[in-house]
Design a protein around this motif. Structure first.
Motif, mmCIF file in Angstrom:
data_model
loop_
_atom_site.group_PDB
_atom_site.id
_atom_site.type_symbol
_atom_site.label_atom_id
_atom_site.label_comp_id
_atom_site.label_asym_id
_atom_site.label_seq_id
_atom_site.Cartn_x
_atom_site.Cartn_y
_atom_site.Cartn_z
ATOM 1 N N ARG A 1 2.833 -8.328 0.196
ATOM 2 C CA ARG A 1 3.257 -8.118 -1.189
ATOM 3 C C ARG A 1 2.337 -7.053 -1.782
ATOM 4 O O ARG A 1 1.265 -6.752 -1.223
ATOM 5 C CB ARG A 1 3.154 -9.406 -2.011
ATOM 6 C CG ARG A 1 1.710 -9.823 -2.288
ATOM 7 C CD ARG A 1 1.611 -11.087 -3.134
ATOM 8 N NE ARG A 1 0.219 -11.397 -3.455
ATOM 9 C CZ ARG A 1 -0.165 -12.504 -4.090
ATOM 10 N NH1 ARG A 1 0.735 -13.427 -4.450
ATOM 11 N NH2 ARG A 1 -1.447 -12.711 -4.353
ATOM 12 N N TRP A 2 2.728 -6.491 -2.912
ATOM 13 C CA TRP A 2 1.878 -5.521 -3.598
ATOM 14 C C TRP A 2 0.867 -6.259 -4.468
ATOM 15 O O TRP A 2 1.199 -7.256 -5.091
ATOM 16 C CB TRP A 2 2.704 -4.578 -4.466
ATOM 17 C CG TRP A 2 3.637 -3.712 -3.685
ATOM 18 C CD1 TRP A 2 4.998 -3.777 -3.666
ATOM 19 C CD2 TRP A 2 3.282 -2.661 -2.773
ATOM 20 N NE1 TRP A 2 5.518 -2.838 -2.807
ATOM 21 C CE2 TRP A 2 4.487 -2.134 -2.239
ATOM 22 C CE3 TRP A 2 2.061 -2.119 -2.347
ATOM 23 C CZ2 TRP A 2 4.494 -1.094 -1.324
ATOM 24 C CZ3 TRP A 2 2.079 -1.079 -1.421
ATOM 25 C CH2 TRP A 2 3.282 -0.578 -0.926
ATOM 26 N N LYS A 3 -0.353 -5.775 -4.486
ATOM 27 C CA LYS A 3 -1.362 -6.341 -5.372
ATOM 28 C C LYS A 3 -1.038 -5.910 -6.798
ATOM 29 O O LYS A 3 -0.779 -4.726 -7.046
ATOM 30 C CB LYS A 3 -2.764 -5.851 -4.977
ATOM 31 C CG LYS A 3 -3.886 -6.522 -5.757
ATOM 32 C CD LYS A 3 -5.251 -6.088 -5.238
ATOM 33 C CE LYS A 3 -6.359 -6.842 -5.944
ATOM 34 N NZ LYS A 3 -7.706 -6.446 -5.433
ATOM 35 N N ARG A 4 -1.020 -6.858 -7.720
ATOM 36 C CA ARG A 4 -0.646 -6.559 -9.110
ATOM 37 C C ARG A 4 -1.691 -7.062 -10.088
ATOM 38 O O ARG A 4 -2.433 -8.008 -9.790
ATOM 39 C CB ARG A 4 0.723 -7.194 -9.426
ATOM 40 C CG ARG A 4 1.858 -6.661 -8.542
ATOM 41 C CD ARG A 4 3.185 -7.373 -8.819
ATOM 42 N NE ARG A 4 4.241 -6.950 -7.905
ATOM 43 C CZ ARG A 4 5.034 -5.898 -8.097
ATOM 44 N NH1 ARG A 4 4.888 -5.173 -9.216
ATOM 45 N NH2 ARG A 4 5.955 -5.572 -7.215
ATOM 46 N N ASN A 46 1.801 -5.131 -13.005
ATOM 47 C CA ASN A 46 1.855 -3.747 -12.527
ATOM 48 C C ASN A 46 1.125 -3.602 -11.195
ATOM 49 O O ASN A 46 0.084 -4.243 -10.981
ATOM 50 C CB ASN A 46 1.226 -2.808 -13.557
ATOM 51 C CG ASN A 46 1.932 -2.861 -14.898
ATOM 52 O OD1 ASN A 46 3.155 -2.781 -14.961
ATOM 53 N ND2 ASN A 46 1.161 -3.011 -15.976
ATOM 54 N N LYS A 47 1.663 -2.752 -10.323
ATOM 55 C CA LYS A 47 1.019 -2.521 -9.036
ATOM 56 C C LYS A 47 -0.346 -1.871 -9.244
ATOM 57 O O LYS A 47 -0.506 -0.997 -10.091
ATOM 58 C CB LYS A 47 1.882 -1.625 -8.150
ATOM 59 C CG LYS A 47 3.204 -2.234 -7.737
ATOM 60 C CD LYS A 47 4.005 -1.264 -6.888
ATOM 61 C CE LYS A 47 5.365 -1.819 -6.512
ATOM 62 N NZ LYS A 47 6.172 -0.850 -5.728
ATOM 63 N N THR A 87 -3.276 0.499 -7.897
ATOM 64 C CA THR A 87 -3.514 1.605 -6.966
ATOM 65 C C THR A 87 -4.997 1.724 -6.663
ATOM 66 O O THR A 87 -5.847 1.378 -7.488
ATOM 67 C CB THR A 87 -3.012 2.938 -7.547
ATOM 68 O OG1 THR A 87 -3.694 3.206 -8.786
ATOM 69 C CG2 THR A 87 -1.518 2.881 -7.800
ATOM 70 N N ASN A 134 -0.823 2.517 -3.573
ATOM 71 C CA ASN A 134 -0.766 1.117 -3.967
ATOM 72 C C ASN A 134 -1.439 0.238 -2.917
ATOM 73 O O ASN A 134 -1.350 0.501 -1.715
ATOM 74 C CB ASN A 134 0.685 0.670 -4.149
ATOM 75 C CG ASN A 134 1.366 1.383 -5.293
ATOM 76 O OD1 ASN A 134 0.729 1.755 -6.281
ATOM 77 N ND2 ASN A 134 2.657 1.604 -5.176
ATOM 78 N N GLU A 158 8.875 -7.548 -1.973
ATOM 79 C CA GLU A 158 8.707 -6.389 -2.858
ATOM 80 C C GLU A 158 8.359 -6.787 -4.286
ATOM 81 O O GLU A 158 7.473 -6.208 -4.914
ATOM 82 C CB GLU A 158 9.976 -5.538 -2.839
ATOM 83 C CG GLU A 158 9.943 -4.320 -3.759
ATOM 84 C CD GLU A 158 8.893 -3.302 -3.376
ATOM 85 O OE1 GLU A 158 8.417 -2.577 -4.270
ATOM 86 O OE2 GLU A 158 8.555 -3.218 -2.171
ATOM 87 N N ALA A 181 1.056 2.470 2.003
ATOM 88 C CA ALA A 181 0.082 1.765 1.177
ATOM 89 C C ALA A 181 -1.332 2.259 1.475
ATOM 90 O O ALA A 181 -1.568 2.974 2.457
ATOM 91 C CB ALA A 181 0.172 0.260 1.439
#
Length: 320
Positions: free
Chosen positions: A145-148, A153-154, A156, A163, A258, A305
């Motif tokens: 998963r994306w770190k938020r 919000n993602k 970076t 990201n 996602e 990523a």
């Protein structure tokens, strides 16, 4: 003893001939050999170069399979220098130690022992901790998963500008190393079933759930494991349990959440062979079990990523 005789036999004509391959260049950054390994049902379609360091050092692709002591024992392997790993290198004095764990000897003998490790000598003959002669198949589910941030919000990375991706990691009970929550494929089991089962057992403690909890868990796992996914790697892996006659092959598959909504409904809980479980930020600083760091690197490349703070190593390889 067949295994000891095998270890001393010159490797002029052997099953290793099946590894003779034609290398295909892809995008100028990675090499992928055309598979000619007839005895590997997993399909050795990715070169061991993929498991090496950035400088392409050959010895790096076959290091953990030569470490001592052998896992779960005090057995010391015969030392194999880098230049004598390959079966085609003549070595008349090669005298590997023989070892098969008592627990393995107590089980059935499934296959013909006259078979050789496709990556070369390991300093040990027999099956070690592995149940089967030849390839022992595993499956490694890489859940990402994306770190938020707190606003969703993602996040970076400040240097690479990419990201940050996270994956579910477990701490193995046997060696204390962090790893992908994978496991062995049961006889007759499909890889897809193994991937889902192992993740549930090791990262969600599914074996200890009640009937109602298992049904709810199965529903969420169905959503996660029935979406589009990426086969990251398929073939031989450099594993500390490997011997001259038995070795690990795996299929590493990435399932990416996602939006994060699926995994938000699943509570991580270590179970089965896992001592701990948590989300881990993906970067080149990871130190993981066996070849797992290389699998994670491939995921980062595929997902574009963050991987390294060194921009020179932030190269993508779309040919895998």
């Amino acid at each position: 003893m067949a295994e000891r005789i095998l270890g001393k036999t010159l490797a002029t004509v052997s099953l290793s001939v099946a590894l003779a391959s034609v290398t295909v260049k892809s995008s100028g950054c990675c090499s992928i050999p055309v598979c000619r390994n007839a005895f590997s049902s997993c399909g050795f379609h990715l070169s061991s170069n993929i498991m090496s360091t950035s400088n392409g050092a050959k010895e790096s692709s076959h290091n953990k399979a030569r470490t001592s002591p052998y896992p779960g024992s005090k057995v010391q392997r015969s030392q194999v220098p880098n230049e004598k790993v390959g079966w085609f290198v003549e070595w008349q004095d090669y005298n590997p130690v023989e070892y098969t764990a008592v627990s393995v000897l107590a089980g059935p003998r499934w296959a013909d022992p006259q078979i050789r490790n496709p990556a070369g000598r390991t300093g040990l003959v027999g099956r070690g901790l592995l149940g089967r002669w030849g390839p022992n198949h595993a499956a490694d589910p890489i859940i990402t998963r994306w770190k938020r941030d707190s606003s969703g919000n993602k996040i970076t990375h400040p240097i690479s500008g990419k990201n940050i991706l996270q994956f579910v990691a477990i701490k193995r009970k046997d060696c204390g190393e962090w790893a992908i929550p994978g496991g062995m494929v049961d006889p007759g089991e499909k890889i897809s079933a193994t991937l889902k089962r192992e993740f549930g057992e090791e990262a969600l403690n599914s074996l200890q759930k009640s009937g109602a909890e298992k049904r709810e868990l199965e529903e969420q796992l169905h959503k996660l494991f029935n979406q589009e996914h990426l086969v990251i790697y398929k073939g031989y892996v450099d594993d500390p349990r490997n011997t001259d006659n038995a070795w690990m092959e795996t299929e590493a598959v990435n399932y990416h959440d996602e939006t994060g909504e699926v995994m938000d409904n699943l509570t991580l809980e270590a179970g089965d062979d896992a001592g701990k479980v948590k989300w881990v930020d993906i970067s080149d600083q990871l130190q993981l079990y066996a070849s797992h760091s290389q699998f994670i690197k491939l995921v980062a490349e595929k997902r574009d990523a963050h991987w390294s703070e060194d921009s020179e190593t932030e190269t993508e390889c779309h040919g895998l």
